[in-house]
Design a protein around this motif. Structure first.
Motif, mmCIF file in Angstrom:
data_model
loop_
_atom_site.group_PDB
_atom_site.id
_atom_site.type_symbol
_atom_site.label_atom_id
_atom_site.label_comp_id
_atom_site.label_asym_id
_atom_site.label_seq_id
_atom_site.Cartn_x
_atom_site.Cartn_y
_atom_site.Cartn_z
ATOM 1 N N LEU A 178 -5.950 12.118 -1.062
ATOM 2 C CA LEU A 178 -6.944 11.506 -1.943
ATOM 3 C C LEU A 178 -6.320 10.873 -3.166
ATOM 4 O O LEU A 178 -6.863 9.907 -3.711
ATOM 5 C CB LEU A 178 -8.002 12.537 -2.339
ATOM 6 C CG LEU A 178 -8.828 13.089 -1.171
ATOM 7 C CD1 LEU A 178 -9.849 14.103 -1.671
ATOM 8 C CD2 LEU A 178 -9.500 11.969 -0.400
ATOM 9 N N ASN B 76 -7.536 2.510 -4.932
ATOM 10 C CA ASN B 76 -8.800 2.099 -5.550
ATOM 11 C C ASN B 76 -8.578 1.604 -6.974
ATOM 12 O O ASN B 76 -9.175 0.601 -7.396
ATOM 13 C CB ASN B 76 -9.807 3.250 -5.552
ATOM 14 C CG ASN B 76 -10.342 3.539 -4.170
ATOM 15 O OD1 ASN B 76 -10.361 2.671 -3.308
ATOM 16 N ND2 ASN B 76 -10.771 4.768 -3.962
ATOM 17 N N CYS C 200 0.818 -1.217 0.000
ATOM 18 C CA CYS C 200 0.000 0.000 0.000
ATOM 19 C C CYS C 200 0.850 1.264 0.000
ATOM 20 O O CYS C 200 0.465 2.276 -0.594
ATOM 21 C CB CYS C 200 -0.943 0.007 1.205
ATOM 22 S SG CYS C 200 -2.256 -1.211 1.098
ATOM 23 N N TRP D 179 -3.525 9.214 -3.191
ATOM 24 C CA TRP D 179 -3.105 7.893 -2.721
ATOM 25 C C TRP D 179 -4.310 6.958 -2.670
ATOM 26 O O TRP D 179 -4.235 5.814 -3.112
ATOM 27 C CB TRP D 179 -2.445 8.029 -1.360
ATOM 28 C CG TRP D 179 -1.886 6.764 -0.768
ATOM 29 C CD1 TRP D 179 -1.375 5.688 -1.448
ATOM 30 C CD2 TRP D 179 -1.754 6.456 0.610
ATOM 31 N NE1 TRP D 179 -0.935 4.727 -0.565
ATOM 32 C CE2 TRP D 179 -1.157 5.182 0.710
ATOM 33 C CE3 TRP D 179 -2.082 7.145 1.771
ATOM 34 C CZ2 TRP D 179 -0.877 4.576 1.933
ATOM 35 C CZ3 TRP D 179 -1.796 6.544 2.987
ATOM 36 C CH2 TRP D 179 -1.203 5.273 3.062
ATOM 37 N N HIS D 180 -5.436 7.442 -2.169
ATOM 38 C CA HIS D 180 -6.663 6.636 -2.138
ATOM 39 C C HIS D 180 -7.080 6.260 -3.561
ATOM 40 O O HIS D 180 -7.506 5.128 -3.813
ATOM 41 C CB HIS D 180 -7.788 7.388 -1.450
ATOM 42 C CG HIS D 180 -7.575 7.565 0.011
ATOM 43 N ND1 HIS D 180 -8.581 7.925 0.864
ATOM 44 C CD2 HIS D 180 -6.470 7.444 0.794
ATOM 45 C CE1 HIS D 180 -8.111 8.012 2.093
ATOM 46 N NE2 HIS D 180 -6.838 7.738 2.070
#
Length: 151
Positions: free
Chosen positions: A74, A81, A11, A76-77
């Motif tokens: 965001l 995703n 991650c 990174w999110h």
């Protein structure tokens, strides 16, 4: 603990790489899934999609995000995703390749016939040891059986 550490490292990996255009990868993913895995598909389009999905996955792995702050990051999110969207897309393609008949709105141009509906089966895709697996299981009609009506 080892599995958790490995997951955290996966991650955090994009935080150490140079940023890139996630939107371009996302748009290409949508196009591959629509054009080659969508409603009308065949073995050739599904093979083409496999190559394209692997290429998009590699491009995503080479694309980083700004890691200067993790709070409310965001981008990174979005990266995380998108990584999951690519994996789900690969599983959909794998299931489509395993199914050699047409069913519902998903049409295999190379297998146009609908098989015996009373003995319908569905495809279950799994992920084991870094590879997809599939098996079919019988559909249990609990409300209406093929050829019957509620009316």
């Amino acid at each position: 603990q080892e599995a958790i550490d490995a997951a955290v490292a996966r991650c955090r990996a994009p935080l150490a790489r140079k940023g890139g255009d996630l939107n371009a990868i996302r748009e290409e993913l949508y196009n591959v899934m629509w054009d080659d895995v969508g409603i009308i598909r065949d073995a050739a389009s599904l093979a083409r999609a496999e190559e394209q999905l692997n290429e998009l996955d590699s491009r995503l792995d080479a694309t980083g995000v700004d890691g200067s702050t993790l709070a409310f990051n965001l981008t990174w999110h979005d990266w995380l995703n998108l990584k999951n969207l690519v994996l789900v897309s690969k599983s959909i393609r794998f299931a489509a390749m395993a199914r050699e008949d047409s069913r519902g709105s998903h049409f295999r141009a190379d297998f146009p016939d609908v098989r015996d509906l009373e003995n319908s089966r569905y495809t279950c895709v799994g992920w084991r040891e870094g590879r997809f697996t599939s098996e079919t299981r019988p559909v249990h009609f609990t409300r209406v059986k093929p050829g019957q009506s509620l009316l």
